[in-house]
Design an enzyme around this catalytic site. Structure first.
Site, PDB file in Angstrom:
ATOM      1  N   LYS A 138      23.510 -12.179  27.412  1.00 54.00           N
ATOM      2  CA  LYS A 138      23.775 -12.608  26.043  1.00 54.00           C
ATOM      3  C   LYS A 138      25.290 -12.684  25.768  1.00 54.00           C
ATOM      4  O   LYS A 138      26.096 -12.177  26.559  1.00 54.00           O
ATOM      5  CB  LYS A 138      23.088 -11.655  25.050  1.00 54.00           C
ATOM      6  CG  LYS A 138      21.560 -11.698  25.149  1.00 54.00           C
ATOM      7  CD  LYS A 138      20.988 -13.100  24.955  1.00 54.00           C
ATOM      8  CE  LYS A 138      19.542 -13.139  24.532  1.00 54.00           C
ATOM      9  NZ  LYS A 138      18.562 -12.782  25.567  1.00 54.00           N
TER      10      LYS A 138
HETATM   11  C1  LIG Z   1      17.032 -12.279  25.030  1.00 51.15           C
HETATM   12  C2  LIG Z   1      16.122 -12.577  23.901  1.00 51.15           C
HETATM   13  C3  LIG Z   1      15.267 -11.624  23.352  1.00 51.15           C
HETATM   14  C4  LIG Z   1      15.013 -10.278  23.973  1.00 51.15           C
HETATM   15  O1  LIG Z   1      16.088  -9.545  24.284  1.00 51.15           O
HETATM   16  P1  LIG Z   1      16.075  -8.474  25.490  1.00 51.15           P
HETATM   17  O2  LIG Z   1      17.277  -7.670  25.160  1.00 51.15           O
HETATM   18  O3  LIG Z   1      16.209  -9.229  26.775  1.00 51.15           O
HETATM   19  O4  LIG Z   1      14.825  -7.710  25.372  1.00 51.15           O
HETATM   20  C5  LIG Z   1      14.524 -11.964  22.239  1.00 51.15           C
HETATM   21  N1  LIG Z   1      14.604 -13.181  21.690  1.00 51.15           N
HETATM   22  C6  LIG Z   1      15.397 -14.124  22.201  1.00 51.15           C
HETATM   23  C7  LIG Z   1      15.467 -15.448  21.539  1.00 51.15           C
HETATM   24  C8  LIG Z   1      16.155 -13.874  23.337  1.00 51.15           C
HETATM   25  O5  LIG Z   1      16.913 -14.837  23.856  1.00 51.15           O
END
Ligand SMILES: *Cc1c(COP(=O)(O)O)cnc(C)c1O
Length: 395
Positions: A186
């Site tokens: 992210k």
């Molecule tokens: C990455 C993501 C999540 C979940 O996050 P994690 O930290 O990987 O559990 C939820 N929603 C969206 C749109 C994402 O891109």
């Protein structure tokens, strides 16, 4: 998008503070921690940057969604409206608390279509959960009005759009609750982590307790704390929070890099016949983590995605065929394949996907190619990439 590309001395320093004290837990051990409270500091930094009263760190973005839903009192049989184009975490978090995911079409914003949302609202609907996919947002004013009209909760999944804004407010801070992910890929990362933000004091207290086994966090003796309601362990560790604390300070620097590179790519592609851009709702500003384009139809988008690959342009995604992001490949959900028996409410209330018409989503997602904007590129690499993209997509 990935903050890990610019991992460095600031992150190492914050982690070292924690390693030197050896207190890897975010709660307690006050005397041993040399005054370091990385999770608390990161929460305060998020509250300031996102202009909200409360931020609750948790162990992942998926945990953040789960905690947000639980904090708002969502439970067995409550229906949560979510888009067909998202990440599997959307329905995982809904199912985790016994609620029922109701899939709804996306439009040319690549997020929830307000018209389709209104048609899906029924007596059991409790939440509308827009997912701001690939850096840009849903039409939040329209969704907010629907929530007011039908007395629903607006929960923004801003995991892929941190730092974007709408009507001048940070994404995530517009709904009743907002969620972020700080997983490894992210825009800012903790390694693994997530956060719930809200201005609702009751939801904030629920999130604080629920994410730590129901602990009320009163006093200095963890063992003597009471548990006003059932909870679970969704805690973040102090080590992860330390990485995030360094990264959150760099968010605006990361966003400005993304914006610059996005601008170069977009300008180059504007002249290419048959290429148009994903609609950003009026008043919205993307976080520029992806450049999302539409080609004229599914066939040309497939060809375009292949041409980009052959030209050596990496990190471009054709989501329509993707296992994790589009409903077409979610057989585990649509056929209800779980390790154990699912709650009756889910079994009885889930949509029958054989009869569901998502042709509107198919039409938009089938035409979409999303190109990641990387932080580690040089400007020269971006210009070179832009030229390659233009050549590949002109063919
Ligand atoms: C990455 C993501 C999540 C979940 O996050 P994690 O930290 O990987 O559990 C939820 N929603 C969206 C749109 C994402 O891109």
């Amino acid at each position: 998008m990935p903050g890990f590309e610019l991992f460095g001395d600031m992150e190492r320093k914050e982690v070292n503070d924690v390693l030197e004290s050896g207190v890897l837990m975010r709660y307690g051990f006050d005397g041993n921690r040399n005054g370091h409270w990385k999770a608390k500091e990161l929460e305060a930094a998020l509250e300031a940057r996102m202009q909200v009263n409360h931020a609750q760190l948790v162990s992942s973005g998926t945990a953040a969604l789960t905690v947000a839903l639980a904090s708002a009192g969502v439970g067995a049989g409550d229906e949560v409206i979510m888009p067909t184009f998202t990440f599997v975490a959307s329905f995982e978090s809904i199912i985790a608390i016994g609620a029922v995911p109701i899939l709804v079409d996306v439009d040319d914003t690549l997020t929830l279509d307000p018209v389709a949302v209104e048609a899906a609202i029924g007596p059991k609907t409790k939440v509308i959960m827009p997912v701001h996919m690939c850096g840009s947002m849903a039409d939040l004013n329209a969704l907010k009005s629907l929530c007011e009209k039908h007395d629903l909760i607006l929960l923004e999944d801003a995991c892929q759009a941190i730092g974007g804004s709408y009507d001048g407010k940070p994404l995530g801070a517009i709904g009743d609750l907002g969620c972020f992910s700080f997983d490894y890929v992210k825009t800012i990362t903790c390694g693994e982590g997530g956060a719930v933000i809200t201005n609702n004091a009751k939801y904030a207290k629920h999130a604080d307790h629920f994410s730590d086994h129901g602990h009320d966090h009163h006093g200095k003796d963890r063992g003597a704390e009471t548990h006003p309601f059932l909870g679970y362990n969704y805690r973040i560790s102090e080590l992860h929070a330390a990485v995030g604390l360094a990264q959150v300070k760099r968010l605006d620097e990361f966003l400005s890099i993304q914006k610059k590179y996005y601008g170069i790519l977009r300008e180059a592609l504007s002249g290419v016949e048959g290429v148009s851009f994903r609609r950003v709702p009026a008043g919205g500003e993307e976080n520029y983590s992806f450049l999302n384009i539409f080609l004229q139809d599914e066939n040309s988008a497939r060809k375009g995605a292949n041409a980009l690959k052959e030209a050596g342009v990496d990190a471009c995604f054709y989501w329509y065929d993707n296992n994790w992001h589009y409903y077409k490949k979610w057989e585990h959900l649509t056929q209800k394949i779980a390790l154990g028996k699912l709650p009756n409410e889910i079994l009885n209330q889930m949509q029958n996907f054989d009869q569901q018409d998502f042709s509107k989503s198919d039409q938009w997602v089938g035409r979409t190619i999303s190109c990641l904007v990387k932080l580690s590129w040089t400007e020269e690499e971006v210009r070179d990439r832009a030229a390659k993209m233009v050549a590949a997509l002109t063919k």
